[in-house]
Design a protein around this motif. Structure first.
Motif, short mmCIF file in Angstrom:
data_model
loop_
_atom_site.label_atom_id
_atom_site.label_comp_id
_atom_site.label_asym_id
_atom_site.label_seq_id
_atom_site.Cartn_x
_atom_site.Cartn_y
_atom_site.Cartn_z
N GLY A 145 91.09 68.13 82.94
CA GLY A 145 92.42 67.58 83.20
C GLY A 145 93.47 68.61 83.56
N TYR A 146 93.12 69.89 83.60
CA TYR A 146 94.08 70.96 83.91
C TYR A 146 93.86 71.44 85.34
CZ TYR A 146 95.34 70.77 79.07
OH TYR A 146 95.80 70.32 77.85
N PRO A 147 94.94 71.53 86.14
CA PRO A 147 94.79 71.91 87.55
C PRO A 147 94.24 73.33 87.69
CG PRO A 147 97.11 71.92 86.91
CD PRO A 147 96.33 71.35 85.75
N ALA A 148 93.43 73.52 88.72
CA ALA A 148 92.76 74.81 88.89
C ALA A 148 92.66 75.18 90.36
CB ALA A 148 91.36 74.75 88.28
N VAL A 149 92.56 76.48 90.60
CA VAL A 149 92.41 76.99 91.96
C VAL A 149 91.54 78.23 91.93
CG1 VAL A 149 94.54 78.38 91.86
CG2 VAL A 149 93.67 77.63 94.07
N LEU A 184 89.03 82.30 89.13
CA LEU A 184 89.50 80.94 88.85
C LEU A 184 90.74 81.02 87.98
CD1 LEU A 184 88.92 77.79 88.81
CD2 LEU A 184 87.76 78.24 86.63
N ALA A 185 91.79 80.33 88.39
CA ALA A 185 93.01 80.22 87.59
C ALA A 185 93.20 78.76 87.22
CB ALA A 185 94.21 80.72 88.37
N VAL A 186 93.43 78.51 85.94
CA VAL A 186 93.65 77.15 85.44
C VAL A 186 95.05 77.10 84.83
CG1 VAL A 186 92.82 75.34 83.89
CG2 VAL A 186 91.19 76.94 84.91
N GLY A 187 95.85 76.16 85.28
CA GLY A 187 97.19 76.00 84.71
C GLY A 187 97.11 75.32 83.36
N VAL A 188 97.45 76.04 82.29
CA VAL A 188 97.47 75.43 80.96
C VAL A 188 98.88 74.95 80.60
CG1 VAL A 188 95.42 76.63 80.13
CG2 VAL A 188 97.67 77.66 79.77
N ARG A 189 99.87 75.49 81.29
CA ARG A 189 101.25 75.02 81.28
C ARG A 189 101.78 75.30 82.68
NH1 ARG A 189 102.25 78.27 76.15
NH2 ARG A 189 103.38 79.71 77.51
N ASP A 190 102.93 74.75 83.03
CA ASP A 190 103.49 75.04 84.35
C ASP A 190 103.82 76.52 84.51
OD1 ASP A 190 103.27 72.44 85.30
OD2 ASP A 190 105.32 71.90 84.71
N SER A 233 74.52 82.23 92.49
CA SER A 233 74.89 81.48 93.69
C SER A 233 76.07 80.54 93.45
CB SER A 233 73.69 80.70 94.24
OG SER A 233 73.29 79.74 93.28
N ASP A 234 76.48 80.37 92.19
CA ASP A 234 77.61 79.49 91.88
C ASP A 234 78.47 80.12 90.78
OD1 ASP A 234 79.37 77.35 91.75
OD2 ASP A 234 78.02 76.11 90.52
N PRO A 235 79.07 81.29 91.05
CA PRO A 235 79.88 81.92 90.01
C PRO A 235 81.12 81.10 89.64
CG PRO A 235 80.21 83.03 92.10
CD PRO A 235 79.08 82.06 92.30
N CYS A 236 81.64 80.31 90.58
CA CYS A 236 82.81 79.49 90.27
C CYS A 236 82.44 78.33 89.34
CB CYS A 236 83.48 79.00 91.54
SG CYS A 236 84.22 80.34 92.50
N GLY A 237 81.21 77.85 89.45
CA GLY A 237 80.72 76.83 88.52
C GLY A 237 80.66 77.39 87.10
N LEU A 238 80.18 78.63 86.98
CA LEU A 238 80.15 79.29 85.68
C LEU A 238 81.57 79.50 85.16
CD1 LEU A 238 78.34 80.96 83.55
CD2 LEU A 238 79.23 82.91 84.78
N ALA A 239 82.48 79.93 86.05
CA ALA A 239 83.88 80.14 85.66
C ALA A 239 84.49 78.84 85.12
CB ALA A 239 84.68 80.68 86.83
N ALA A 240 84.17 77.73 85.76
CA ALA A 240 84.70 76.43 85.32
C ALA A 240 84.19 76.09 83.92
CB ALA A 240 84.32 75.33 86.31
N ALA A 250 86.10 78.27 81.47
CA ALA A 250 87.47 77.76 81.34
C ALA A 250 87.51 76.49 80.50
CB ALA A 250 88.06 77.51 82.73
N ALA A 251 86.56 75.59 80.70
CA ALA A 251 86.51 74.35 79.92
C ALA A 251 86.34 74.65 78.43
CB ALA A 251 85.39 73.44 80.42
N ALA A 252 85.48 75.63 78.10
CA ALA A 252 85.28 76.01 76.70
C ALA A 252 86.57 76.60 76.12
CB ALA A 252 84.14 77.01 76.59
N ALA A 253 87.25 77.44 76.88
CA ALA A 253 88.50 78.04 76.40
C ALA A 253 89.57 76.97 76.20
CB ALA A 253 88.98 79.11 77.38
#
Length: 190
Positions: free
Chosen positions: A128-132, A146-152, A170-177, A180-183
């Protein structure tokens, strides 16, 4: 205030820093530059600010990325980060809150608008947190930022640097996600 986003280094001997954004952002006017709003902000991040490795328990990071060889907290330009060094070398994951960026995802969106990023890809929200995913050079196989907005006004960065033998190479961004979800899960509990 001039917006600046500092990446948390993915390797102990190398720290990446994109250039400062060209426009000034005001925390009161966040989000801006087309960045999405954080609809369920995590107000209290103090435990992870001082102890970045507390964001994810050891057993959980190992279930996501493999056996950890060592863990260390690092003082970075924009805040403290945790670096997990894995037995399958040279694999690392660096993650933490970027306290020096008071403009959150808006700073990254402003950098994109000014043309100073070589990669810019909004991705599905993380719990539910926006990411880029973004970069200013340094892209390559096994790498992701990967940056995830936890606040504005605050982002949580995850930067895996994976060896070619790592299952997520082959999917480092999948691992990053997943990291991030665990954090985020643990940040919401604190």
């Amino acid at each position: 205030m001039l917006a600046s986003v500092t990446l948390l280094g993915g390797c102990s001997d190398k720290k990446a820093e994109p250039p400062p954004a060209t426009g000034a952002l005001s925390s009161a006017g966040l989000p801006s530059a087309g960045a999405p709003a954080v609809t369920d902000p995590i107000a209290d991040t103090s435990a992870v600010e001082s102890e970045p490795c507390a964001a994810i328990p050891g057993a959980e990071i190992e279930s996501i990325a493999g056996k950890v060889k060592r863990t260390r907290a690092e003082d970075m330009t924009a805040g403290k980060a945790c670096t997990w060094v894995f037995e399958l070398s040279p694999t690392t994951v660096n993650a933490g809150l970027v306290m020096g960026n008071k403009d959150g995802l808006s700073a990254i969106y402003a950098q994109h608008a000014s043309g100073s990023l070589t990669t810019f890809k909004p991705v599905e929200p993380i719990d539910g947190y926006p990411a880029v995913v973004y970069a200013n050079g340094g892209e390559g196989k096994g790498n992701c930022t990967l940056a995830v907005g936890v606040r504005d006004d605050l982002v949580y960065h995850v930067i895996p640097r994976l060896s070619s033998e790592h299952p997520s190479y082959s999917d480092p961004c999948g691992l990053a996600a997943k990291v991030a979800a665990a954090a985020i899960k643990h940040l919401k509990k604190s």
